[in-house]
Motif scaffolding. Structure first.
Motif, PDB file in Angstrom:
ATOM      1  N   GLN A  28       0.822  -1.212   0.000  1.00 12.68           N
ATOM      2  CA  GLN A  28       0.000   0.000   0.000  1.00 12.68           C
ATOM      3  C   GLN A  28       0.856   1.261   0.000  1.00 12.68           C
ATOM      4  N   ALA A  29       1.894   1.280   0.810  1.00 11.83           N
ATOM      5  CA  ALA A  29       2.755   2.461   0.899  1.00 11.83           C
ATOM      6  C   ALA A  29       3.442   2.753  -0.429  1.00 11.83           C
ATOM      7  N   ALA A  30       3.769   1.704  -1.193  1.00 12.65           N
ATOM      8  CA  ALA A  30       4.468   1.909  -2.458  1.00 12.65           C
ATOM      9  C   ALA A  30       3.502   2.165  -3.618  1.00 12.65           C
ATOM     10  N   GLY A  43       2.002  -4.603  -9.315  1.00 13.38           N
ATOM     11  CA  GLY A  43       2.260  -4.814  -7.895  1.00 13.38           C
ATOM     12  C   GLY A  43       2.257  -6.279  -7.526  1.00 13.38           C
ATOM     13  N   SER A  44       3.304  -6.703  -6.856  1.00 10.95           N
ATOM     14  CA  SER A  44       3.439  -8.090  -6.442  1.00 10.95           C
ATOM     15  C   SER A  44       3.748  -8.131  -4.960  1.00 10.95           C
ATOM     16  N   ALA A  45       2.947  -8.884  -4.215  1.00  3.43           N
ATOM     17  CA  ALA A  45       3.154  -9.020  -2.769  1.00  3.43           C
ATOM     18  C   ALA A  45       2.471 -10.292  -2.297  1.00  3.43           C
ATOM     19  N   VAL A 207       6.915  -0.479 -10.822  1.00  5.48           N
ATOM     20  CA  VAL A 207       6.974  -1.899 -10.464  1.00  5.48           C
ATOM     21  C   VAL A 207       7.177  -2.001  -8.961  1.00  5.48           C
ATOM     22  N   VAL A 208       6.181  -2.540  -8.296  1.00  3.07           N
ATOM     23  CA  VAL A 208       6.206  -2.650  -6.833  1.00  3.07           C
ATOM     24  C   VAL A 208       6.284  -4.126  -6.474  1.00  3.07           C
TER      25      VAL A 208
END
Length: 423
Positions: A28-30, A43-45, A207-208
């Motif tokens: 979320q922060a990124a 976004g990948s997490a 790219v996160v």
């Protein structure tokens, strides 16, 4: 870092606080500042890291700031691979939008239920549509909505949407969208081939990737228990009875719908409140099962990989892989149903002699090296079958004939006299 430092409006900061988001997660922060700037994002997490809020909060803010006058047009489209995830994302967005001065109209659409109520809900237009690909195309074919005004496209569980099961439908949908739009792609995993397809959609993306950052991995204890295939149900029943008070609710993954039915029935006959969950069960029933499971009215849900993607069950303590997933990537999606939102969890995988090699592939893919355990009374006796291939080498790496060897063999075969010919 507080939410109000990310550029969100006071109403959305308040909505985040109301949902119990004390501080933004790494994804979320990124992602939120990049989305607010209008950038494409990949976004990948890890599962349970707050990806839904990572795109929902800035999406709601951008739509509120750019609200056009006149009739409502679909300005944001969120595509998801499963009905359950569509309902869950829609619920999150509705909740986050409650405190906005002007609430957007959000319509959730998926198959397995009558299309008529969804068509009725689209009368007068909509600001945001959350949908599965097949049902979205059905609605478009019925002229229930137009997608030429979409300014923001979100692919949630993007890796699944890019695979062969959805590729054709996704291609048709992209043709209905304007070329200029903001693309947001989120998933727990982006395998190499999928990543290449995803990047083809994106323009100068942010790219996160927070997969490898310290403190971002969920707190999940992973265990591997060796057991013969024919004794898995007995072992499962033994573990459920042994840890009945400790575990509470358990999600068990199997490979097929038949296995889901069979294992659930055997457990239920032995006094364990278990229920199957798979794609052949009516949508209304599936929705009820998930709701009842969240309320602890079922102890065990025996599910196919339908439940591996995006299903958020708060404080689910245990996941068990009765069958291993076919894809190593799906292992992360499965175990990610536990250990969510800062909670701890337990993931157990049953491994037999015949599936040991496959689990080693899973371990290698995810950088794991897990000890093998045995439960007293359920020690395996079966051994792995020998590897055999057509070359006669047994399929052993390093022993297979090379390309040159094959060419030489073909040449030698061609040079041999045919039956009945003189040498």
């Amino acid at each position: 870092m507080p939410f109000d430092s990310l550029g969100l409006s006071p109403a959305l900061v308040q909505a985040a606080a109301r949902r119990g988001y004390a501080a933004p997660t790494a994804i979320q922060a990124a992602a939120i500042p990049a989305i607010l700037q209008g950038r494409d994002v990949r976004g990948s997490a890890q599962t349970g890291s707050g990806k839904t809020a990572a795109f929902s909060l800035p999406l709601l803010q951008r739509l509120g700031a750019d609200r056009p006058r006149g009739a409502r047009r679909v300005r944001a489209l969120v595509l998801v691979p499963t009905r359950e995830l569509a309902a869950q994302v829609g619920e999150t967005m509705h909740d986050l939008a409650q405190d906005l001065p002007e609430r957007p109209k959000i319509v959730v659409a998926f198959g397995g239920v009558s299309i008529n109520p969804q068509m009725m809900s689209l009368r007068g237009g909509a600001d945001i549509v959350v949908a599965t690909p097949g049902r979205l195309l059905d609605l478009a074919d019925h002229n229930a909505l137009k997608l030429d005004g979409v300014a923001m496209l979100v692919l949630d569980e993007a890796d699944r949407l890019f695979d062969l099961g959805f590729a054709d439908e996704l291609g048709r949908i992209l043709e209905l969208l304007p070329k200029r739009r903001q693309n947001l792609l989120f998933s727990a995993t982006f395998p190499g081939a999928i990543q290449a397809l995803a990047d083809g959609m994106l323009q100068d993306p942010a790219v996160v990737d927070v997969q490898g950052e310290p403190g971002t991995a969920p707190d999940i204890v992973q265990r591997v228990i060796e057991v013969d295939p024919g004794r898995r149900t007995q072992l499962l029943r033994h573990l459920l009875k042994q840890h009945e008070d400790e575990w509470g609710r358990v999600l068990v993954f199997v490979a097929t719908q038949h296995a889901a039915q069979t294992v659930a029935e055997k457990l239920y006959r032995n006094g364990i409140y278990a229920v199957p969950f798979h794609g052949d069960i009516a949508q209304r029933t599936r929705t009820d099962i998930l709701s009842q499971f969240k309320q602890s009215r079922w102890d065990v849900v025996i599910a196919t990989d339908l439940a591996a993607r995006g299903i958020d069950i708060a404080q689910l303590p245990v996941v068990i892989n009765y069958d291993l997933p076919r894809s190593p990537a799906d292992y992360i999606h499965r175990i990610g149903r536990t250990g969510r939102a800062g909670e701890s969890g337990l993931a157990i995988s049953f491994v037999s002699a015949s599936t040991e090699a496959h689990f080693r592939v899973i371990e290698k893919r995810h950088g794991l090296k897990l000890p093998r355990e045995r439960v007293e009374g359920f020690e395996p006796v079966e051994v792995a079958p020998p590897l055999v291939d057509a070359s006669g080498t047994g399929g052993i790496k390093g022993k297979r004939p090379s390309k040159k060897d094959k060419l030489r063999a073909a040449a030698a075969k061609a040079a041999r006299p045919r039956e009945g010919e003189e040498p």
